[in-house]
Design a protein around this motif. Structure first.
Motif: not given
Length: 458
Positions: A253-258, A330-336, A341-346, A407-412
């Motif tokens: 779960i923490t992989g990529f989301r953290w 690649t998408t995570y690295a290039e698109e932040g 995810l953190h901003a959407l969740g907040e 309420f786990v968000v996706s970047s979409a």
């Protein structure tokens, strides 16, 4: 107009749940669920997707998904949270991932010898998770966590596994499932080899390691089950070193989301072994065991000791899944993506908390977890966890077009999705308040309550 355009037009016209909550029904989903139960034990291939996790007769069966939305076979459209049990963090059918997969499908997906994609995927993963020195891919999280346990037992010569007792799930295999209420079929002798330690309590963990001195092969935990107390992960690292056991981080779960490199990348504590999955493939089946070279190589051919049967899976290196994983990284690295995810969740958390407080249920609908991984608790009039109030809340979300076991968000997700979700939550909280005032949610359930996944009887 082509078929895809026709589907897009239909999707645009699809209702986002009916307005009349009491009249909400899913006849096609009900029939599909009956067919599933007749053919598939439990009616789903993952217990967490079972219809017992949803209000009675309101378990939608999905037709398709795009971005942050899914459509059921009855034609209803929902904003979806917790997509694919947290695996689809970029949204459904993400163009970059789909294109990478499509390229590999035309080239063949599995061969009698390793594909060049395997070395490319390994290089990409180890560049993303630089705290690891070697990696081996598989298809699901259970495979790699069990491989980590087996490897720890092999290198230490010790039988016991110490799991963090606050973590709800590690593996389908006996060493973990034997500790749950669904332990039927697992020998007691196996279960007795698994012991538990509490999250955040170094003193209790040291007492456990002292009690089972020279018996514990590994400490395995989700490194950020909640926000770790200051110094906790570093303290575990020191305990593992001092007691000669292997430290394993379950980063499913923490992989990529953290962070792209997981909790170990965010908090700067390096485990001996770590396991990744979930977001790694954006819904495609891929997981990873990674860690120190001297440990991982025991499952290889370049050492002089006894061989360890680490991982050997026919489909573990399917090229299209590895291509998906590379596209995700690649998408995570290039698109932040992690920051998004953190901003959407907040934003979601702020809206939900305000809606709950305004309805007078702020002490009963409680959000927990990191902003990128929010879950909710439903508490009764005595502030105790309640499956009945969860049922009430889920029912109102569904009828408002929100499919949200968490309420786990996706970047979409977009701003409109968050706003609509908060509006639906506000309406649900108004009903929640009525039930609390009546000290009885039963009139608002319209059937049996939802049930916990881990229970002894069906």
């Amino acid at each position: 107009m082509n078929t895809e355009d026709t589907q897009d037009a239909r999707d645009a016209r699809a209702p986002r749940g009916p307005q009349d909550a009491d009249g909400f029904s899913l006849p096609r989903s009900r029939r599909a669920n009956e067919r599933l139960h007749a053919l598939v034990p439990g009616g789903a291939h993952t217990y967490a997707k079972g219809d017992d996790q949803y209000p009675e007769n309101l378990a939608p069966v999905i037709s398709h998904g795009r971005g942050a939305h899914v459509w059921d076979v009855d034609g209803n459209r929902y904003i979806e949270y917790g997509s694919g049990l947290r695996s689809v963090s970029l949204g459904h059918a993400h163009p970059r991932v789909v294109e990478a997969v499509r390229r590999e499908l035309d080239r063949g997906s599995n061969f009698v010898r390793p594909s060049v994609v395997e070395v490319e995927a390994a290089e990409r993963f180890l560049a993303t998770v630089p705290t690891a020195e070697m990696v081996k891919f598989a298809k699901n999280g259970s495979d790699v966590t069990t491989a980590a346990v087996r490897l720890a037992r092999a290198v230490t010569g010790r039988p016991r596994v110490a799991i963090c007792g606050d973590h709800p799930f590690f593996s389908v295999d006996d060493w973990f499932i034997g500790t749950t209420p669904m332990s039927t079929g697992i020998p007691a002798a196996t279960t007795e080899l698994t012991v538990a330690f509490p999250y955040g309590d170094l003193a209790a963990t040291e007492e456990l390691l002292t009690r089972y001195r020279d018996e514990v092969a590994c400490l395995i935990l989700e490194p950020a089950h909640t926000e770790p107390p200051p110094g906790y992960l570093a303290g575990l690292r020191e305990l593992a070193d001092r007691h000669g056991c292997v430290l394993v981080f379950d980063e499913m779960i923490t992989g990529f989301r953290w962070s792209e490199a997981g909790a170990q990348g965010l908090y700067g504590v390096v485990p001996d072994l770590s396991t990744f999955g979930k977001a790694l493939g954006n819904g495609f089946a891929v997981s990873a065991l990674a860690g120190r070279r001297d440990l991982m190589e025991r499952g290889g051919l370049r050492h002089s000791g006894d061989r360890v049967f680490l991982l050997s899976t026919t489909h573990g290196a399917e090229t299209h899944s590895l291509a998906a994983a590379m596209a995700v990284q690649t998408t995570y690295a290039e698109e932040g993506i992690t920051a998004r995810l953190h901003a959407l969740g907040e934003r979601l958390a702020a809206g939900v908390r305000e809606a709950a407080a305004s309805a007078g249920v702020g002490d009963h609908l409680v959000l927990r977890g990191r902003a990128s991984n929010l879950v909710f608790a439903t508490l009764d009039e005595n502030r105790q966890p309640s499956q009945q109030y969860r049922t009430l809340f889920l029912r109102r979300l569904l009828t408002g077009g929100v499919l949200a076991p968490s309420f786990v968000v996706s970047s979409a997700l977009g701003d409109a999705d968050i706003d609509h979700t908060v509006d639906v939550v506000a309406r649900a909280c108004a009903v929640y308040r009525k039930a609390l005032d009546a000290s009885d949610p039963t009139p608002w359930l319209a059937g049996r309550p939802v049930k916990p996944v881990f229970r002894r009887l069906a």
